[in-house]
Design a protein around this motif. Structure first.
Motif, PDB file in Angstrom:
ATOM      1  N   SER A  26       8.831  46.489  19.052  1.00 35.95           N
ATOM      2  CA  SER A  26       8.390  47.550  19.361  1.00 35.95           C
ATOM      3  C   SER A  26       8.732  49.434  18.737  1.00 35.95           C
ATOM      4  CB  SER A  26       8.769  48.034  21.042  1.00 35.95           C
ATOM      5  OG  SER A  26       8.269  48.516  21.294  1.00 35.95           O
ATOM      6  N   THR A  27       7.712  49.969  18.288  1.00 33.80           N
ATOM      7  CA  THR A  27       8.735  51.150  17.751  1.00 33.80           C
ATOM      8  C   THR A  27       8.817  51.946  19.293  1.00 33.80           C
ATOM      9  OG1 THR A  27       6.524  52.128  18.389  1.00 33.80           O
ATOM     10  CG2 THR A  27       7.044  51.779  16.641  1.00 33.80           C
ATOM     11  N   HIS A  54       3.717  47.287  23.727  1.00 29.32           N
ATOM     12  CA  HIS A  54       3.806  47.143  25.087  1.00 29.32           C
ATOM     13  C   HIS A  54       3.093  47.989  25.489  1.00 29.32           C
ATOM     14  CE1 HIS A  54       8.121  48.668  24.688  1.00 29.32           C
ATOM     15  NE2 HIS A  54       7.936  49.513  25.892  1.00 29.32           N
ATOM     16  N   ARG A  56       1.741  50.155  29.411  1.00 29.39           N
ATOM     17  CA  ARG A  56       2.341  50.540  30.073  1.00 29.39           C
ATOM     18  C   ARG A  56       2.098  48.866  31.343  1.00 29.39           C
ATOM     19  NH1 ARG A  56      -1.696  53.848  33.436  1.00 29.39           N
ATOM     20  NH2 ARG A  56      -3.275  52.255  32.383  1.00 29.39           N
ATOM     21  N   ARG A  59       2.591  45.677  29.945  1.00 29.88           N
ATOM     22  CA  ARG A  59       1.777  44.540  29.565  1.00 29.88           C
ATOM     23  C   ARG A  59       1.800  44.606  28.017  1.00 29.88           C
ATOM     24  NH1 ARG A  59      -2.308  48.184  31.943  1.00 29.88           N
ATOM     25  NH2 ARG A  59      -2.979  47.963  34.141  1.00 29.88           N
ATOM     26  N   GLY A 144       4.403  57.122  21.984  1.00 30.39           N
ATOM     27  CA  GLY A 144       4.284  55.697  21.552  1.00 30.39           C
ATOM     28  C   GLY A 144       2.968  55.841  21.716  1.00 30.39           C
ATOM     29  N   ILE A 145       2.037  55.422  20.331  1.00 30.05           N
ATOM     30  CA  ILE A 145       0.412  55.555  20.252  1.00 30.05           C
ATOM     31  C   ILE A 145       0.393  54.464  19.133  1.00 30.05           C
ATOM     32  CG2 ILE A 145      -1.645  56.451  18.561  1.00 30.05           C
ATOM     33  CD1 ILE A 145       0.193  59.507  19.858  1.00 30.05           C
ATOM     34  N   GLY A 146      -0.523  53.775  19.708  1.00 30.92           N
ATOM     35  CA  GLY A 146      -1.100  52.360  18.662  1.00 30.92           C
ATOM     36  C   GLY A 146      -2.484  52.821  18.572  1.00 30.92           C
ATOM     37  N   LEU A 161      -7.689  43.593  28.828  1.00 31.59           N
ATOM     38  CA  LEU A 161      -8.291  44.259  30.216  1.00 31.59           C
ATOM     39  C   LEU A 161      -9.814  44.875  29.572  1.00 31.59           C
ATOM     40  CD1 LEU A 161      -4.761  45.774  31.026  1.00 31.59           C
ATOM     41  CD2 LEU A 161      -5.943  44.014  32.629  1.00 31.59           C
TER      42      LEU A 161
END
Ligand code: BT5
Length: 264
Positions: A26-27, A54, A56, A59, A144-146, A161
């Motif tokens: 995970s970055t 991940h 919040r 998740r 963090g941005i995905g 979700l």
């Protein structure tokens, strides 16, 4: 992410140290560890692939090699900014939204309060801000941005979700990951100059999805229904219940869904 291109690509931005990896768990996790060495502000970690990304509430965030954009940016918020730390998620979401608008102004890009970015009503980006603390004092902040860029980045898993989208399906021509990264960073750094002013807040608020619509607010197993009437000056969500009662939900602690969407 083409390994040979990134340093050159980001040259015009006032970044700190930039590190690219072909794979990381995970970055955000790596950036939080990096914070202990106090890297300069706007130091950046990018991974072609995450194996334990991940979101919040622990998740999972799905990211695929060659298709997902996954990165974490390090910041040291000023005392004024520390008073509104939760609003950094809004800053990141607005930066992503403006970046996508710059690729295709007529595309429907919205923010699902507080920090998901929707393309044509489906989630194409998630933001996770995490901080380190020494007693009461803030060590630093990781944004963090995905972003789902290529088609393989859009998860097919049934237990999402919220419906997912990717840029390749929604933007014509589809931007490259490196262009998306540059545009988001540029917008984020520029927006920080007006953060957290009323001007910043109004730009974020005017892009919020489901305003004046019936929604469900979830806090763990607790669900509250009402009409999403807007946000307070600090970004908290305002919900009007059927009996006229106004409730306030703090930024970051809860999730919003349109009512009766059938979504979890
Ligand atoms: C988020 O959490 O949306 C924040 C995601 C942040 C990911 C970035 S990637 C770089 C950095 N490193 C990390 O480890 N994280 C950050 P949340 O609002 O809790 O939403 C998570 C939910 O989004 C999951 O439970 C799934 O339902 C859904 N989801 C997971 N992967 C997705 C994807 N690629 N596209 C759309 N939805 C996804």
């Amino acid at each position: 992410m083409q390994q040979e291109e990134p340093a050159h690509l980001l040259d015009d931005l006032p970044l700190g140290e930039v590190r690219f990896f072909s794979e990381l768990p995970s970055t955000n996790t790596s950036a939080l560890e990096w914070l202990s060495q106090k890297p300069v502000e706007y130091s950046l970690l990018v991974a072609d692939r995450q194996t334990a990304g991940h979101g919040r509430f622990h998740r999972a965030w799905h990211a695929a090699a060659g298709a997902s954009l996954s990165f974490s940016l390090i910041l040291y918020p000023s005392p004024i900014e520390q008073d509104v730390l939760a609003l950094f998620s809004a800053l990141a979401a607005l930066a992503v939204t403006q970046a996508l608008e710059s690729f295709h102004p007529s595309t429907a890009v919205q923010i699902k309060w507080p920090n998901d970015v929707l393309l044509d009503g489906k989630k194409c980006c998630g933001v996770l801000c995490e901080a380190t603390w020494q007693a009461d004092s803030l060590g630093g902040l990781v944004i963090g941005i995905g972003v789902n860029v290529g088609r393989r980045s859009r998860p097919l898993v049934q237990d999402l979700l919220f419906p997912a989208a990717c840029l390749q399906d929604a933007l014509d021509p589809p931007p490259q990951r490196r262009e998306v990264l540059h545009a988001i960073l540029q917008n984020l750094i520029e927006l920080r100059e007006i953060f957290p002013s009323p001007l910043f807040l109004s730009q974020w608020q005017e892009r919020l999805a489901f305003l004046n619509q019936a929604v469900t607010i979830s806090n763990g197993d607790q669900k509250t229904e009402g009409v999403f009437t807007g946000t307070a000056a600090n970004g908290d969500l305002l919900l009007r219940q059927k009996n006229g009662r106004q409730l306030v939900f703090p930024l970051g602690d809860v999730s919003l869904r349109p009512l009766d969407s059938g979504m979890k």
